[in-house]
Structure formats: structure tokens, C-alpha cells
Design a protein around this motif. Structure first.
Motif, short mmCIF file in Angstrom:
data_model
loop_
_atom_site.label_atom_id
_atom_site.label_comp_id
_atom_site.label_asym_id
_atom_site.label_seq_id
_atom_site.Cartn_x
_atom_site.Cartn_y
_atom_site.Cartn_z
N ARG A 50 0.84 -1.22 0.00
CA ARG A 50 0.00 0.00 0.00
C ARG A 50 0.86 1.25 0.00
N TRP A 51 1.96 1.23 0.75
CA TRP A 51 2.87 2.38 0.73
C TRP A 51 3.41 2.63 -0.68
N MET A 52 3.84 1.56 -1.35
CA MET A 52 4.42 1.74 -2.68
C MET A 52 3.38 2.19 -3.70
N ARG A 53 2.16 1.71 -3.56
CA ARG A 53 1.11 2.18 -4.47
C ARG A 53 0.83 3.66 -4.25
N GLU A 54 0.90 4.11 -3.00
CA GLU A 54 0.69 5.54 -2.74
C GLU A 54 1.86 6.37 -3.27
N LEU A 55 3.06 5.87 -3.09
CA LEU A 55 4.24 6.60 -3.55
C LEU A 55 4.32 6.68 -5.07
N PHE A 56 3.83 5.63 -5.75
CA PHE A 56 3.96 5.56 -7.21
C PHE A 56 2.61 5.23 -7.86
N PRO A 57 1.65 6.14 -7.76
CA PRO A 57 0.30 5.85 -8.26
C PRO A 57 0.21 5.76 -9.77
N PHE A 58 1.23 6.28 -10.49
CA PHE A 58 1.15 6.28 -11.94
C PHE A 58 1.92 5.11 -12.57
N ASP A 59 2.53 4.28 -11.73
CA ASP A 59 3.22 3.09 -12.21
C ASP A 59 2.39 1.86 -11.85
N GLN A 60 2.77 0.72 -12.39
CA GLN A 60 2.09 -0.53 -12.09
C GLN A 60 2.83 -1.21 -10.92
N VAL A 61 2.19 -1.21 -9.77
CA VAL A 61 2.78 -1.80 -8.57
C VAL A 61 2.07 -3.11 -8.30
N VAL A 62 2.83 -4.19 -8.23
CA VAL A 62 2.25 -5.51 -7.98
C VAL A 62 2.90 -6.13 -6.74
N HIS A 63 2.20 -7.07 -6.16
CA HIS A 63 2.64 -7.68 -4.89
C HIS A 63 2.90 -9.16 -5.13
N LEU A 64 4.14 -9.58 -4.89
CA LEU A 64 4.54 -10.98 -5.02
C LEU A 64 4.67 -11.56 -3.62
N THR A 65 3.78 -12.49 -3.27
CA THR A 65 3.74 -13.05 -1.92
C THR A 65 4.22 -14.50 -1.87
N ASP A 66 4.72 -15.05 -2.97
CA ASP A 66 5.20 -16.43 -2.97
C ASP A 66 6.32 -16.59 -1.94
N GLU A 67 6.32 -17.72 -1.25
CA GLU A 67 7.38 -18.01 -0.28
C GLU A 67 8.59 -18.57 -1.02
N LEU A 68 9.28 -17.69 -1.70
CA LEU A 68 10.41 -18.06 -2.56
C LEU A 68 11.71 -18.09 -1.76
N PRO A 69 12.69 -18.90 -2.22
CA PRO A 69 14.01 -18.87 -1.57
C PRO A 69 14.63 -17.49 -1.74
N GLN A 70 15.43 -17.09 -0.75
CA GLN A 70 15.99 -15.74 -0.77
C GLN A 70 17.43 -15.70 -1.28
N GLU A 71 18.10 -16.83 -1.34
CA GLU A 71 19.47 -16.90 -1.84
C GLU A 71 19.59 -18.12 -2.76
#
Length: 320
Positions: A50-71
């Protein structure tokens, strides 16, 4: 027409991220921002999204919630998993990948895109999410306005009527060069000619919450609040023997980091929106009992006006 992409945890978003995204938005014709989050992370992913959508309302902001490996060492198909997840959530395959981190070049190659490095040495904006999480007050200037309420310490000036709460709240805000939240009850009740009714309790609490959330964006490390929903709950119980469910729920859910409990040791002064002459001590005892029962942190403030101010400054200083 070029399509750019950048991704991050934004834990939390800071002015370095803002620079990265604004650079990318001016470099590419279209930009997608991917907010990646894991359930175990300290700041909820939905809030960061929500913060990023507010900061960048004119861009396409998507949320990736997959529990992916980090390294890469965590999974043999690390890059394949990330490639598939990103291509699933992105609105279009990117031509450009923007990043300040070392992984940017490999990620771009995996997506068949060109890599555009941005401020890898953090020279333009010398801050990190880790630094802000460790000591937000020390890096306050790098925290965007919409993110500041999450980190601001909240101090509530609390207690019986006619004990100098509003004057103290205003003086504290001036001293700490920050914002303060006036008592919404006074605004509402003065509009009613001073009459107070049970049906006013919910609008008072809602107005106080709305005002606090709006003004928290102006806070400089600490927000000073002249009362809160817990005070509304006490007033409702004292005047009417009950409160609406919203007031009770808000009083339980919202807790200041510090309550300054003003003692009833100064003369009571009549006012059109003061209702309990001679009952200041009993109201103080009720306030203290509520704070104790709920385990809220508080400091009792008493004495003359200057003694009150000095004691309050010391208590807030300890909090900060």
C-alpha cells in the motif's frame, strides 16, 4: 516503447527506493514495481504494498507473496522459481531491469532483459532499510511521509479535564519540533453548543483516530496527542455508564507508546465543554486504573505549569 521493472522488499520504503523508482520511471516508458514479501518479515507485506502504491500511483505496482528462496544456495532451481513467479505477476515481460543490488544483472539475463544499474554505492541516497529498522529516529529524513506514521512514537496527554492537557500538548510539540493532535471532542461538542450525548461518543472517537492518522504524517519522530479513544471510553462510562462498541474496540486496539497522566492538583476552571467540577481526583484514579489494567506505559505529571512541562519533556526524552 520500453517496459522497465524493479523489485524489492521495501522493508520499509525509503528515499533510496524513491530515487530508484523515479530514475527508472524516467528512463523507461512504462514501469512495473514488484513488492516481494514473506509472511515472516517484520513489517507486513500488505502494508508495504500500500505504501508503494501511494508513492507511485502512476506506475504498475504488484505484490509478489510467494514463499520463494531468498538466496541461490537455498534451492537448486532458485532462478527458475523467481523467473516463473515474476513473469506470472508482471503485466508485461520487461525490456529493462533496474536495480541497486548485485543480483540485478543475473535477474535481467533470466528475464531476457537489459540490466540498468542505479546508485549501487548508495552515494546519491546513503540509507538502507536495515538502518531505518534499527534506528528510525536517526534516519528520519530518509523516511517518506506516508511511512512515517509506522515509526513515529506516540505520546498521549491524558487525564482529568482542566489540568492543562491542551497547553501541555502544544508546548511539547513546539519543544520537539513536531506535530500535535488536538482534542476532537472539543471541536464536535462546541459545534453542539456544549451539550454532550451518548451518541456523540462514537463520532468523537472516530474523529480523534482520523485526526491522529492524518497528522502522524507530519510527525518528527514523535507525535503528541491531546487524548485518545481510551479517554473517550472513560468519559462515556462516567457520563452514561456505557460506550458504543467502536469506542471500546478502538480503546483496546490503539495504545500510545507513552501516556502522560496529568494529576488533578491544579484548580478546576469552568468551560462550556467541561462537565465534572469537583470530580477531578476520582477521574484521575479511574484513568490510572485503566492504564494499569491494560499494561500501558505512563508517567504521572503533577505540579505547577512549568513543573508539568519539565516533567513531560523528561518523560518523552526517555521514550525517544
Amino acid at each position: 516503447m520500453t517496459t522497465g521493472m524493479l523489485l524489492g522488499k521495501f522493508l520499509p520504503p525509503h528515499l533510496g527506493h524513491v530515487y530508484l523508482a523515479e530514475f527508472a520511471g524516467r528512463y523507461a516508458d512504462r514501469l512495473a514495481v514488484v513488492v516481494c514479501s514473506l509472511a515472516r518479515e517484520p513489517i507486513p507485506g500488505g502494508l508495504r504494498f500500500r505504501w508503494m502504491r501511494e508513492l507511485f500511483p502512476f506506475d504498475q505496482v504488484v505484490h509478489l507473496t510467494d514463499e520463494l528462496p531468498q538466496e541461490p544456495a537455498e534451492h537448486p532451481d532458485f532462478w527458475g522459481l523467481w523467473r516463473a513467479a515474476l513473469l506470472r505477476v508482471l503485466p508485461a515481460k520487461p525490456d529493462l531491469v533496474f536495480a541497486s543490488e548485485h543480483y540485478g544483472r543475473r535477474l535481467a539475463a533470466e528475464l531476457g532483459a537489459a540490466f540498468v544499474p542505479v546508485d549501487r554505492e548508495r552515494a546519491a541516497v546513503p540509507v538502507s532499510g536495515t538502518a531505518i529498522r534499527t534506528d528510525p529516529a536517526a534516519h528520519w529524513e530518509y523516511i517518506p511521509r506516508c511511512v512515517r506514521p509506522y515509526f513515529a512514537k506516540r505520546v498521549c496527554v491524558f487525564g482529568p479535564e482542566s489540568t492543562g492537557k491542551t497547553t501541555l500538548a502544544r508546548r511539547l510539540a513546539d519543544h520537539f519540533r513536531t506535530a500535535w493532535v488536538p482534542e476532537y471532542a472539543r471541536t464536535l461538542l462546541e459545534a453542539h453548543g456544549g451539550e454532550v450525548r451518548l451518541e456523540d461518543m462514537e463520532p468523537i472517537a472516530r474523529g480523534q483516530v482520523a485526526s491522529e492518522e492524518a497528522l502522524a504524517r507530519n510527525a518528527n519522530r514523535v507525535l503528541v496527542c491531546d487524548t485518545d479513544p481510551l479517554a473517550t471510553l472513560i468519559w462515556g462510562d462516567v457520563l452514561f455508564g456505557t460506550v458504543p462498541p467502536f469506542v471500546r474496540e478502538a480503546a483496546g486496539r490503539r495504545a500510545a507508546d507513552l501516556y502522560l497522566l496529568l494529576d488533578a492538583d491544579v484548580p478546576w476552571v469552568a468551560d462550556p465543554v467541561r462537565y465534572l467540577p469537583g470530580r477531578g481526583r476520582a477521574f484521575f484514579d479511574r484513568c490510572r486504573a485503566e492504564l494499569d489494567a491494560r499494561g500501558r506505559r505512563y508517567a504521572v505529571v503533577r505540579g505547577d505549569w512549568e513543573e508539568r512541562f519539565q516533567a513531560a519533556v523528561e518523560a518523552v526524552g526517555r521514550l525517544l
